[in-house]
Write a protein that holds these residues in place. Sequence first.
Motif, PDB file in Angstrom:
ATOM      1  N   THR A  60       0.939  -0.966  -0.229  1.00 34.09           N
ATOM      2  CA  THR A  60      -0.148   0.064  -0.137  1.00 34.09           C
ATOM      3  C   THR A  60       0.246   1.639  -0.318  1.00 34.09           C
ATOM      4  O   THR A  60       2.264   1.088   0.040  1.00 34.09           O
ATOM      5  N   GLY A  61       0.354   2.621  -0.784  1.00 36.77           N
ATOM      6  CA  GLY A  61       0.916   4.117  -0.453  1.00 36.77           C
ATOM      7  C   GLY A  61       2.492   3.770  -1.629  1.00 36.77           C
ATOM      8  O   GLY A  61       2.626   4.996  -1.768  1.00 36.77           O
ATOM      9  N   GLN A  62       2.142   3.325  -2.041  1.00 35.25           N
ATOM     10  CA  GLN A  62       3.545   3.108  -3.386  1.00 35.25           C
ATOM     11  C   GLN A  62       2.546   2.861  -5.022  1.00 35.25           C
ATOM     12  O   GLN A  62       3.037   2.315  -5.767  1.00 35.25           O
ATOM     13  N   LEU A  63       2.055   4.655  -4.494  1.00 42.48           N
ATOM     14  CA  LEU A  63       1.219   4.793  -6.097  1.00 42.48           C
ATOM     15  C   LEU A  63       1.880   5.198  -7.392  1.00 42.48           C
ATOM     16  O   LEU A  63       1.866   5.172  -8.439  1.00 42.48           O
ATOM     17  N   GLN A  64       3.499   5.471  -6.859  1.00 39.15           N
ATOM     18  CA  GLN A  64       3.984   6.468  -7.811  1.00 39.15           C
ATOM     19  C   GLN A  64       4.322   5.653  -9.330  1.00 39.15           C
ATOM     20  O   GLN A  64       5.265   5.656  -9.504  1.00 39.15           O
ATOM     21  N   GLY A  65       4.475   6.936 -10.435  1.00 38.30           N
ATOM     22  CA  GLY A  65       4.226   6.065 -11.967  1.00 38.30           C
ATOM     23  C   GLY A  65       3.048   4.811 -12.426  1.00 38.30           C
ATOM     24  O   GLY A  65       3.129   4.804 -13.339  1.00 38.30           O
ATOM     25  N   VAL A  66       2.499   4.174 -11.335  1.00 37.46           N
ATOM     26  CA  VAL A  66       1.644   3.230 -11.541  1.00 37.46           C
ATOM     27  C   VAL A  66      -0.213   3.576 -11.433  1.00 37.46           C
ATOM     28  O   VAL A  66      -0.667   2.922 -12.327  1.00 37.46           O
ATOM     29  N   VAL A  67       0.178   4.353 -10.456  1.00 41.63           N
ATOM     30  CA  VAL A  67      -2.319   4.816 -10.627  1.00 41.63           C
ATOM     31  C   VAL A  67      -2.021   6.506  -9.747  1.00 41.63           C
ATOM     32  O   VAL A  67      -1.121   6.994  -9.002  1.00 41.63           O
ATOM     33  N   GLU A  68      -2.193   6.870 -10.243  1.00 41.73           N
ATOM     34  CA  GLU A  68      -2.958   8.518  -9.585  1.00 41.73           C
ATOM     35  C   GLU A  68      -4.416   8.544  -9.763  1.00 41.73           C
ATOM     36  O   GLU A  68      -5.122   8.237 -11.124  1.00 41.73           O
ATOM     37  N   ILE A  69      -4.045   8.723  -8.803  1.00 43.49           N
ATOM     38  CA  ILE A  69      -5.786  10.106  -8.369  1.00 43.49           C
ATOM     39  C   ILE A  69      -5.581  11.415  -8.469  1.00 43.49           C
ATOM     40  O   ILE A  69      -5.154  11.635  -7.537  1.00 43.49           O
ATOM     41  N   THR A  70      -6.866  11.726  -9.085  1.00 43.64           N
ATOM     42  CA  THR A  70      -7.351  13.214  -9.503  1.00 43.64           C
ATOM     43  C   THR A  70      -8.908  13.112  -8.998  1.00 43.64           C
ATOM     44  O   THR A  70      -9.554  12.945  -9.159  1.00 43.64           O
ATOM     45  N   ARG A  71      -8.884  14.144  -8.160  1.00 43.66           N
ATOM     46  CA  ARG A  71     -10.233  15.141  -7.698  1.00 43.66           C
ATOM     47  C   ARG A  71     -10.541  16.132  -9.042  1.00 43.66           C
ATOM     48  O   ARG A  71      -9.809  17.107  -8.963  1.00 43.66           O
ATOM     49  N   SER A  72     -12.204  15.431  -9.246  1.00 42.25           N
ATOM     50  CA  SER A  72     -12.229  16.701 -10.694  1.00 42.25           C
ATOM     51  C   SER A  72     -13.652  17.467 -10.369  1.00 42.25           C
ATOM     52  O   SER A  72     -14.471  16.332 -10.249  1.00 42.25           O
ATOM     53  N   GLY A  73     -14.072  18.142 -10.016  1.00 46.83           N
ATOM     54  CA  GLY A  73     -15.359  18.687  -9.528  1.00 46.83           C
ATOM     55  C   GLY A  73     -16.057  17.994  -8.330  1.00 46.83           C
ATOM     56  O   GLY A  73     -15.946  17.342  -6.922  1.00 46.83           O
ATOM     57  N   ALA A  74     -17.503  16.879  -8.337  1.00 39.34           N
ATOM     58  CA  ALA A  74     -17.757  16.219  -7.601  1.00 39.34           C
ATOM     59  C   ALA A  74     -17.558  14.025  -7.528  1.00 39.34           C
ATOM     60  O   ALA A  74     -17.927  13.170  -7.541  1.00 39.34           O
ATOM     61  N   SER A  75     -16.338  14.030  -8.762  1.00 37.71           N
ATOM     62  CA  SER A  75     -16.314  12.674  -9.049  1.00 37.71           C
ATOM     63  C   SER A  75     -14.395  12.450  -9.038  1.00 37.71           C
ATOM     64  O   SER A  75     -13.585  13.696  -8.645  1.00 37.71           O
ATOM     65  N   ILE A  76     -13.713  11.138  -8.745  1.00 36.58           N
ATOM     66  CA  ILE A  76     -12.458  11.028  -8.180  1.00 36.58           C
ATOM     67  C   ILE A  76     -11.947  10.152  -9.452  1.00 36.58           C
ATOM     68  O   ILE A  76     -13.097   8.931  -9.449  1.00 36.58           O
ATOM     69  N   THR A  77     -10.713  10.228  -9.946  1.00 37.23           N
ATOM     70  CA  THR A  77     -11.096   9.613 -10.942  1.00 37.23           C
ATOM     71  C   THR A  77      -9.795   8.271 -10.867  1.00 37.23           C
ATOM     72  O   THR A  77      -8.797   9.395 -10.059  1.00 37.23           O
ATOM     73  N   VAL A  78      -8.947   7.482 -11.197  1.00 36.71           N
ATOM     74  CA  VAL A  78      -8.205   6.964 -10.951  1.00 36.71           C
ATOM     75  C   VAL A  78      -7.227   6.160 -12.533  1.00 36.71           C
ATOM     76  O   VAL A  78      -8.251   5.178 -13.040  1.00 36.71           O
ATOM     77  N   GLU A  79      -6.247   6.366 -12.130  1.00 31.26           N
ATOM     78  CA  GLU A  79      -6.321   5.897 -13.872  1.00 31.26           C
ATOM     79  C   GLU A  79      -4.864   5.345 -13.576  1.00 31.26           C
ATOM     80  O   GLU A  79      -3.991   5.370 -12.122  1.00 31.26           O
ATOM     81  N   THR A  80      -4.500   4.208 -14.006  1.00 32.30           N
ATOM     82  CA  THR A  80      -3.534   2.944 -13.213  1.00 32.30           C
ATOM     83  C   THR A  80      -2.928   2.266 -15.098  1.00 32.30           C
ATOM     84  O   THR A  80      -3.434   2.157 -15.515  1.00 32.30           O
ATOM     85  N   GLU A  81      -1.562   1.605 -14.825  1.00 35.05           N
ATOM     86  CA  GLU A  81      -1.081   1.030 -15.838  1.00 35.05           C
ATOM     87  C   GLU A  81      -1.243  -0.036 -15.899  1.00 35.05           C
ATOM     88  O   GLU A  81      -0.211  -1.040 -16.445  1.00 35.05           O
ATOM     89  N   ALA A  82      -1.103  -0.284 -14.331  1.00 37.72           N
ATOM     90  CA  ALA A  82      -0.662  -1.723 -13.884  1.00 37.72           C
ATOM     91  C   ALA A  82      -2.294  -2.862 -13.849  1.00 37.72           C
ATOM     92  O   ALA A  82      -3.751  -2.056 -14.238  1.00 37.72           O
ATOM     93  N   LYS A  83      -2.040  -3.601 -13.432  1.00 36.44           N
ATOM     94  CA  LYS A  83      -3.323  -4.496 -14.107  1.00 36.44           C
ATOM     95  C   LYS A  83      -4.433  -4.299 -12.469  1.00 36.44           C
ATOM     96  O   LYS A  83      -3.719  -4.240 -11.259  1.00 36.44           O
ATOM     97  N   PHE A  84      -5.694  -3.184 -12.883  1.00 39.91           N
ATOM     98  CA  PHE A  84      -6.305  -3.292 -11.753  1.00 39.91           C
ATOM     99  C   PHE A  84      -7.977  -3.956 -11.932  1.00 39.91           C
ATOM    100  O   PHE A  84      -7.754  -2.845 -12.781  1.00 39.91           O
ATOM    101  N   PRO A  85      -8.593  -4.527 -10.854  1.00 42.25           N
ATOM    102  CA  PRO A  85      -9.878  -4.445 -11.075  1.00 42.25           C
ATOM    103  C   PRO A  85     -10.508  -3.388 -11.060  1.00 42.25           C
ATOM    104  O   PRO A  85     -10.527  -2.852  -9.704  1.00 42.25           O
ATOM    105  N   LYS A  86     -11.608  -3.595 -11.712  1.00 40.07           N
ATOM    106  CA  LYS A  86     -12.430  -2.297 -11.047  1.00 40.07           C
ATOM    107  C   LYS A  86     -13.824  -2.969 -10.193  1.00 40.07           C
ATOM    108  O   LYS A  86     -13.609  -1.458  -9.231  1.00 40.07           O
ATOM    109  N   ARG A  87     -13.278  -3.597 -10.158  1.00 42.40           N
ATOM    110  CA  ARG A  87     -14.282  -4.551  -8.435  1.00 42.40           C
ATOM    111  C   ARG A  87     -13.836  -3.874  -7.497  1.00 42.40           C
ATOM    112  O   ARG A  87     -13.887  -3.645  -5.843  1.00 42.40           O
ATOM    113  N   TYR A  88     -12.307  -3.651  -7.525  1.00 42.18           N
ATOM    114  CA  TYR A  88     -11.640  -3.201  -6.442  1.00 42.18           C
ATOM    115  C   TYR A  88     -11.508  -2.040  -5.565  1.00 42.18           C
ATOM    116  O   TYR A  88     -11.680  -2.271  -4.494  1.00 42.18           O
ATOM    117  N   LEU A  89     -12.458  -0.743  -7.016  1.00 42.60           N
ATOM    118  CA  LEU A  89     -12.205  -0.089  -6.671  1.00 42.60           C
ATOM    119  C   LEU A  89     -13.533   0.240  -5.244  1.00 42.60           C
ATOM    120  O   LEU A  89     -13.829   1.397  -4.429  1.00 42.60           O
TER     121      LEU A  89
END
Length: 131
Positions: A60-89
Motif C-alpha cells: 500500500t501507498g506506493q502508487l508513484q508512476g503506476v496509479v494516479e488519483i485525481t479529483r475533479s468536481g464531484a468525482s474521483i478518477t483513478v488512472e492506472t497502467e498496472a493490472k487493476f480490477p474495477k471491482r477493487y475500487l
Amino acid sequence: PVLPFTFYPSSTASMPSAKKVKAVKKSFTIDCEAANEEGVIDLATFEKFLHDRIKVNGKTGQLQGVVEITRSGASITVETEAKFPKRYLKYLTKKFLKKNDMRDIFRVVAVNPTSYKLKWFELADESDDEE
C-alpha cells in the motif's frame, strides 16, 4: 532417438518469442455527486483514503508512476497502467462508506464499464405501511 521434449538450439532466432504485453492505461471514475451535494462526504478525505489503501504489487501507498488519483468536481478518477480490477475500487469505496458510517445511506452502483456512482438508498415511505 526421439526426445520426449522439444529442444531448441542455443541461437535465439529459432525459439518462439514471448508475447510482450503493452501497458494499457485504464481510467476509472467514482461519481460522488449525490453525496457531495448534501455535504455528507468530503472528497479530499475519500481521495486520501484511496491513496493510502490502494495496493500495487501487494504494497500500500506506493502508487508513484503506476496509479494516479485525481479529483475533479464531484468525482474521483483513478488512472492506472498496472493490472487493476474495477471491482477493487467498489470494495474500497464500500470500505470508506462503512468506516464513516454511511454504508446504510449510500450504495455503489456501476454506471458503465469504467465508472461507479454513489446513489442514495431509496427507502419505502413508512406512512404507506400504516394505512
